[in-house]
Design a protein around this motif. Structure first.
Motif, PDB file in Angstrom:
ATOM      1  N   CYS A  15       0.830  -1.218   0.000  1.00  0.00           N
ATOM      2  CA  CYS A  15       0.000   0.000   0.000  1.00  0.00           C
ATOM      3  C   CYS A  15       0.854   1.254   0.000  1.00  0.00           C
ATOM      4  O   CYS A  15       0.565   2.210  -0.712  1.00  0.00           O
ATOM      5  N   TRP A  16       1.894   1.261   0.801  1.00  0.00           N
ATOM      6  CA  TRP A  16       2.734   2.449   0.938  1.00  0.00           C
ATOM      7  C   TRP A  16       3.367   2.826  -0.398  1.00  0.00           C
ATOM      8  O   TRP A  16       3.606   4.000  -0.686  1.00  0.00           O
ATOM      9  N   GLY A  17       3.610   1.834  -1.251  1.00  0.00           N
ATOM     10  CA  GLY A  17       4.210   2.113  -2.546  1.00  0.00           C
ATOM     11  C   GLY A  17       3.237   2.619  -3.599  1.00  0.00           C
ATOM     12  O   GLY A  17       3.628   2.930  -4.717  1.00  0.00           O
ATOM     13  N   LEU A  18       1.959   2.735  -3.257  1.00  0.00           N
ATOM     14  CA  LEU A  18       0.951   3.139  -4.232  1.00  0.00           C
ATOM     15  C   LEU A  18       0.827   4.649  -4.408  1.00  0.00           C
ATOM     16  O   LEU A  18       0.256   5.108  -5.389  1.00  0.00           O
ATOM     17  N   TYR A  19       1.320   5.404  -3.449  1.00  0.00           N
ATOM     18  CA  TYR A  19       1.085   6.850  -3.471  1.00  0.00           C
ATOM     19  C   TYR A  19       2.321   7.605  -3.028  1.00  0.00           C
ATOM     20  O   TYR A  19       3.250   7.048  -2.463  1.00  0.00           O
ATOM     21  N   ASP A  20       2.279   8.898  -3.275  1.00  0.00           N
ATOM     22  CA  ASP A  20       3.343   9.809  -2.881  1.00  0.00           C
ATOM     23  C   ASP A  20       2.987  10.324  -1.484  1.00  0.00           C
ATOM     24  O   ASP A  20       2.021  11.069  -1.323  1.00  0.00           O
ATOM     25  N   ASP A  21       3.750   9.935  -0.486  1.00  0.00           N
ATOM     26  CA  ASP A  21       3.394  10.350   0.873  1.00  0.00           C
ATOM     27  C   ASP A  21       3.928  11.723   1.251  1.00  0.00           C
ATOM     28  O   ASP A  21       3.832  12.139   2.397  1.00  0.00           O
ATOM     29  N   THR A  22       4.476  12.453   0.270  1.00  0.00           N
ATOM     30  CA  THR A  22       4.948  13.809   0.568  1.00  0.00           C
ATOM     31  C   THR A  22       3.884  14.868   0.309  1.00  0.00           C
ATOM     32  O   THR A  22       4.118  16.050   0.559  1.00  0.00           O
ATOM     33  N   ARG A  23       2.729  14.433  -0.230  1.00  0.00           N
ATOM     34  CA  ARG A  23       1.628  15.377  -0.485  1.00  0.00           C
ATOM     35  C   ARG A  23       0.300  14.649  -0.346  1.00  0.00           C
ATOM     36  O   ARG A  23       0.232  13.427  -0.489  1.00  0.00           O
ATOM     37  N   ASN A  24      -0.730  15.402  -0.064  1.00  0.00           N
ATOM     38  CA  ASN A  24      -2.077  14.846   0.064  1.00  0.00           C
ATOM     39  C   ASN A  24      -2.732  14.811  -1.318  1.00  0.00           C
ATOM     40  O   ASN A  24      -2.800  15.833  -1.992  1.00  0.00           O
ATOM     41  N   HIS A  25      -3.163  13.643  -1.752  1.00  0.00           N
ATOM     42  CA  HIS A  25      -3.794  13.511  -3.072  1.00  0.00           C
ATOM     43  C   HIS A  25      -4.635  12.245  -3.140  1.00  0.00           C
ATOM     44  O   HIS A  25      -4.531  11.366  -2.296  1.00  0.00           O
ATOM     45  N   ARG A  26      -5.479  12.189  -4.143  1.00  0.00           N
ATOM     46  CA  ARG A  26      -6.255  10.992  -4.449  1.00  0.00           C
ATOM     47  C   ARG A  26      -5.642  10.345  -5.685  1.00  0.00           C
ATOM     48  O   ARG A  26      -5.012  11.013  -6.484  1.00  0.00           O
TER      49      ARG A  26
END
Length: 175
Positions: A64-75
């Motif tokens: 899951c952690w690899g699915l998104y950029d955790d440096t910004r809030n986004h969908r």
């Protein structure tokens, strides 16, 4: 040990994240409240619970952690939308999480060894002009190739085709 309640919550939150219903920050908040006992997904391995937990939880959190950029809030919409292949893997993961099958794969740390370097390893890397870290990376790649041979990796997190086919008979969202 299968923790059905937490698996179902993780599956629900993963489904909502993957189709862009919630942001990555909402996803992490939901996980911290419902699945990880206050730990961020990328830090859950440090918790004492991770050592005695349902064996699918930690690999699923790392995925899951690899699915998104955790440096910004986004969908995960628009330019952040997941590729079709990723959505297929997520659908298979949700199918697994909604079942009662024990996770049979051994744990494999997919994070780069650089994330866990000690001061001594940093010094070794500098002194070897990067050879130490390149050797570690090669070793991890070889270990991952061996890991993939332990079962039918094409249908991970299921170990074998029979388990996958059986769970396909109980698709949760097609009833």
């Amino acid at each position: 040990m299968v923790d059905t309640e937490r698996r179902l919550k993780l599956a629900l939150h993963l489904r909502h994240l993957s189709v862009g219903l919630i942001s990555n920050d909402d996803f992490e908040d939901n996980l911290m409240n419902d699945v990880t006992n206050g730990w961020l997904p990328e830090q859950y391995y440090k918790s004492k619970e991770a050592k005695f937990d349902d064996k699918i939880i930690q690999p699923m959190l790392e995925l899951c952690w690899g699915l998104y950029d955790d440096t910004r809030n986004h969908r995960l919409r628009g330019s952040d939308k997941l590729p079709e292949q990723s959505l297929k893997v997520i659908a298979r993961c949700i199918l697994f999480l909604r079942g009662e099958k024990e996770y049979e794969w051994p744990y494999f740390d997919t994070n780069s060894p650089l994330f866990k370097f000690s001061l001594g390893e940093i010094i070794l890397t500098i002194l070897s002009l990067g050879q130490y870290s390149r050797d570690l990376k090669k070793h991890q790649e070889k270990a991952f190739e061996e890991f993939q041979k332990l079962g039918n990796f094409e249908i991970w997190p299921f170990m074998n085709q029979n388990d996958y086919n059986e769970q396909l008979k109980h698709q949760p969202f097609l009833k």
